[in-house]
Design a protein around this motif. Structure first.
Motif, PDB file in Angstrom:
ATOM      1  N   ILE A 135       0.853  -1.181   0.000  1.00 40.88           N
ATOM      2  CA  ILE A 135       0.000   0.000   0.000  1.00 40.88           C
ATOM      3  C   ILE A 135       0.894   1.239   0.000  1.00 40.88           C
ATOM      4  CG2 ILE A 135      -1.761   1.311   1.238  1.00 40.88           C
ATOM      5  CD1 ILE A 135      -2.739  -1.294   2.432  1.00 40.88           C
ATOM      6  N   VAL A 136       0.852   1.995  -1.077  1.00 37.94           N
ATOM      7  CA  VAL A 136       1.638   3.223  -1.163  1.00 37.94           C
ATOM      8  C   VAL A 136       1.132   4.219  -0.123  1.00 37.94           C
ATOM      9  CG1 VAL A 136       2.265   5.163  -2.646  1.00 37.94           C
ATOM     10  CG2 VAL A 136       2.141   2.850  -3.600  1.00 37.94           C
ATOM     11  N   GLU A 137       2.075   4.798   0.631  1.00 37.75           N
ATOM     12  CA  GLU A 137       1.745   5.706   1.736  1.00 37.75           C
ATOM     13  C   GLU A 137       0.844   5.020   2.759  1.00 37.75           C
ATOM     14  OE1 GLU A 137       0.205   9.319   0.065  1.00 37.75           O
ATOM     15  OE2 GLU A 137       2.132   9.874  -0.818  1.00 37.75           O
ATOM     16  N   GLY A 138       1.058   3.735   2.921  1.00 35.81           N
ATOM     17  CA  GLY A 138       0.245   2.966   3.863  1.00 35.81           C
ATOM     18  C   GLY A 138       0.428   3.385   5.300  1.00 35.81           C
ATOM     19  N   ASP A 139       1.567   4.017   5.616  1.00 35.87           N
ATOM     20  CA  ASP A 139       1.802   4.423   7.002  1.00 35.87           C
ATOM     21  C   ASP A 139       0.894   5.554   7.451  1.00 35.87           C
ATOM     22  OD1 ASP A 139       3.073   6.206   5.316  1.00 35.87           O
ATOM     23  OD2 ASP A 139       5.087   5.782   6.043  1.00 35.87           O
ATOM     24  N   ASP A 140       0.141   6.155   6.530  1.00 34.86           N
ATOM     25  CA  ASP A 140      -0.877   7.137   6.896  1.00 34.86           C
ATOM     26  C   ASP A 140      -2.284   6.659   6.554  1.00 34.86           C
ATOM     27  OD1 ASP A 140      -0.063   9.257   8.406  1.00 34.86           O
ATOM     28  OD2 ASP A 140       0.373  10.597   6.738  1.00 34.86           O
ATOM     29  N   LYS A 141      -2.401   5.396   6.108  1.00 36.27           N
ATOM     30  CA  LYS A 141      -3.705   4.855   5.729  1.00 36.27           C
ATOM     31  C   LYS A 141      -4.129   3.677   6.593  1.00 36.27           C
ATOM     32  CE  LYS A 141      -3.042   6.125   0.851  1.00 36.27           C
ATOM     33  NZ  LYS A 141      -2.838   5.607  -0.524  1.00 36.27           N
ATOM     34  N   VAL A 142      -3.154   2.999   7.195  1.00 41.20           N
ATOM     35  CA  VAL A 142      -3.417   1.796   7.987  1.00 41.20           C
ATOM     36  C   VAL A 142      -2.722   1.956   9.333  1.00 41.20           C
ATOM     37  CG1 VAL A 142      -3.083  -0.698   8.126  1.00 41.20           C
ATOM     38  CG2 VAL A 142      -3.588   0.366   5.918  1.00 41.20           C
ATOM     39  N   ASN A 143      -3.492   1.915  10.409  1.00 43.99           N
ATOM     40  CA  ASN A 143      -2.908   2.151  11.727  1.00 43.99           C
ATOM     41  C   ASN A 143      -1.816   1.149  12.087  1.00 43.99           C
ATOM     42  OD1 ASN A 143      -4.466   4.384  12.156  1.00 43.99           O
ATOM     43  ND2 ASN A 143      -5.802   3.458  13.692  1.00 43.99           N
ATOM     44  N   ALA A 144      -1.973  -0.095  11.655  1.00 47.60           N
ATOM     45  CA  ALA A 144      -0.952  -1.096  11.976  1.00 47.60           C
ATOM     46  C   ALA A 144       0.368  -0.781  11.281  1.00 47.60           C
ATOM     47  CB  ALA A 144      -1.440  -2.492  11.591  1.00 47.60           C
ATOM     48  N   ILE A 145       0.302  -0.233  10.065  1.00 50.27           N
ATOM     49  CA  ILE A 145       1.532   0.181   9.377  1.00 50.27           C
ATOM     50  C   ILE A 145       2.131   1.390  10.072  1.00 50.27           C
ATOM     51  CG2 ILE A 145       2.550   0.959   7.214  1.00 50.27           C
ATOM     52  CD1 ILE A 145       0.480  -0.576   5.683  1.00 50.27           C
ATOM     53  N   SER A 146       1.279   2.324  10.506  1.00 48.58           N
ATOM     54  CA  SER A 146       1.767   3.476  11.270  1.00 48.58           C
ATOM     55  C   SER A 146       2.497   3.005  12.517  1.00 48.58           C
ATOM     56  CB  SER A 146       0.606   4.383  11.674  1.00 48.58           C
ATOM     57  OG  SER A 146      -0.130   4.827  10.570  1.00 48.58           O
ATOM     58  N   ALA A 147       1.913   2.048  13.217  1.00 42.49           N
ATOM     59  CA  ALA A 147       2.538   1.523  14.431  1.00 42.49           C
ATOM     60  C   ALA A 147       3.879   0.871  14.124  1.00 42.49           C
ATOM     61  CB  ALA A 147       1.599   0.519  15.105  1.00 42.49           C
ATOM     62  N   ALA A 148       3.924   0.118  13.022  1.00 37.94           N
ATOM     63  CA  ALA A 148       5.184  -0.515  12.621  1.00 37.94           C
ATOM     64  C   ALA A 148       6.224   0.544  12.269  1.00 37.94           C
ATOM     65  CB  ALA A 148       4.944  -1.443  11.435  1.00 37.94           C
ATOM     66  N   SER A 149       5.793   1.601  11.606  1.00 40.36           N
ATOM     67  CA  SER A 149       6.689   2.695  11.253  1.00 40.36           C
ATOM     68  C   SER A 149       7.319   3.307  12.500  1.00 40.36           C
ATOM     69  CB  SER A 149       5.906   3.751  10.470  1.00 40.36           C
ATOM     70  OG  SER A 149       6.663   4.924  10.272  1.00 40.36           O
ATOM     71  N   ILE A 150       6.507   3.502  13.539  1.00 40.19           N
ATOM     72  CA  ILE A 150       6.994   4.099  14.784  1.00 40.19           C
ATOM     73  C   ILE A 150       7.970   3.168  15.495  1.00 40.19           C
ATOM     74  CG2 ILE A 150       6.276   4.848  17.082  1.00 40.19           C
ATOM     75  CD1 ILE A 150       3.617   5.793  15.647  1.00 40.19           C
ATOM     76  N   LEU A 151       7.640   1.888  15.568  1.00 39.06           N
ATOM     77  CA  LEU A 151       8.543   0.941  16.236  1.00 39.06           C
ATOM     78  C   LEU A 151       9.871   0.818  15.507  1.00 39.06           C
ATOM     79  CD1 LEU A 151       6.387  -2.061  17.528  1.00 39.06           C
ATOM     80  CD2 LEU A 151       7.066   0.038  18.705  1.00 39.06           C
TER      81      LEU A 151
END
Length: 223
Positions: A135-151
């Motif tokens: 998913i392109v720009e998934g880190d702002d579309k899917v909370n689980a990807i956002s969480a993975a980005s932060i970790l």
């Protein structure tokens, strides 16, 4: 009292979701593809819809202080999470793209709860046994990807602070290995450390200059 339903996919409309409610979905993201030094990190997270975390978004859009607040909440509230990395040596051996894919696969495979689908930030997926969807720009579309980005980001930043303790002359605690003017200046002054990625052009070019100077000196001595 009914619990408020949480939207775990704020930027992904239902018609675009490549999964059903029966799927166990993990988000996957990386940190550190661009720097000249240090490992590349990846994280995988399966969120618990009954334990929502407020404020999840792309780690690059959060302050360092906010990332540091959210990371322990993610580890505490998620159903499962894992962080993995690929070393500088692996990056130089197989290239940064393949090392990033490998770190992502390692993170997914390290999850204590096995997902049925991995949602990957970006436009390509690592090769692994779990079904995956990019998913392109998934880190702002899917909370689980956002969480993975932060970790992934907070883990990598901590690793670069530890590298600073080993090689304080480079200022890793300030630039985290990215090619800032300070880093490039210190790199020219001190030469590459064992933590630098030798396949990356600024580091590779310095090594070639050093090798040329060494060979030139040997030729002068034998002349």
């Amino acid at each position: 009292m009914r619990k408020k339903k949480v939207n775990l996919y704020p930027g992904l409309p239902p018609r675009l979701r490549p999964f059903t409610e029966l799927d166990i979905v993990c988000g996957v993201d990386e940190a550190g593809r661009g720097p000249l030094a240090g490992p590349v990190f990846a994280a995988a997270v399966i969120l618990d819809p009954l334990r929502p975390i407020e404020g999840l978004r792309d780690s690059k859009k959060l302050s360092e202080a906010r990332r540091d607040e959210l990371a322990p909440l993610i580890r505490e509230h998620a159903l499962a999470w894992a962080i993995a990395e690929c070393s500088c040596e692996e990056i130089d051996s197989i290239n940064i793209l393949q090392a990033t894919m490998l770190a992502m696969r390692r993170a997914v495979e390290a999850l204590q709860t096995a997902p049925t689908l991995a949602l990957i930030d970006g436009n390509r997926c690592p090769q692994m046994d779990v079904r995956a969807h990019a998913i392109v720009e998934g880190d702002d579309k899917v909370n689980a990807i956002s969480a993975a980005s932060i970790l992934a980001k907070t883990a990598r930043d901590a690793a670069l602070v530890r590298l600073h303790d080993l090689y304080p002359q480079y200022g890793f605690d300030q630039h985290k290995g990215y090619g800032t003017p300070l880093h490039l200046e210190r790199l020219r002054l001190h030469g590459p450390s064992p933590a630098h990625r030798r396949s990356f052009a600024p580091v590779r070019n310095l090594l070639q200059v050093d090798l040329f100077a060494e060979l030139s000196g040997q030729m002068i001595e034998t002349a």
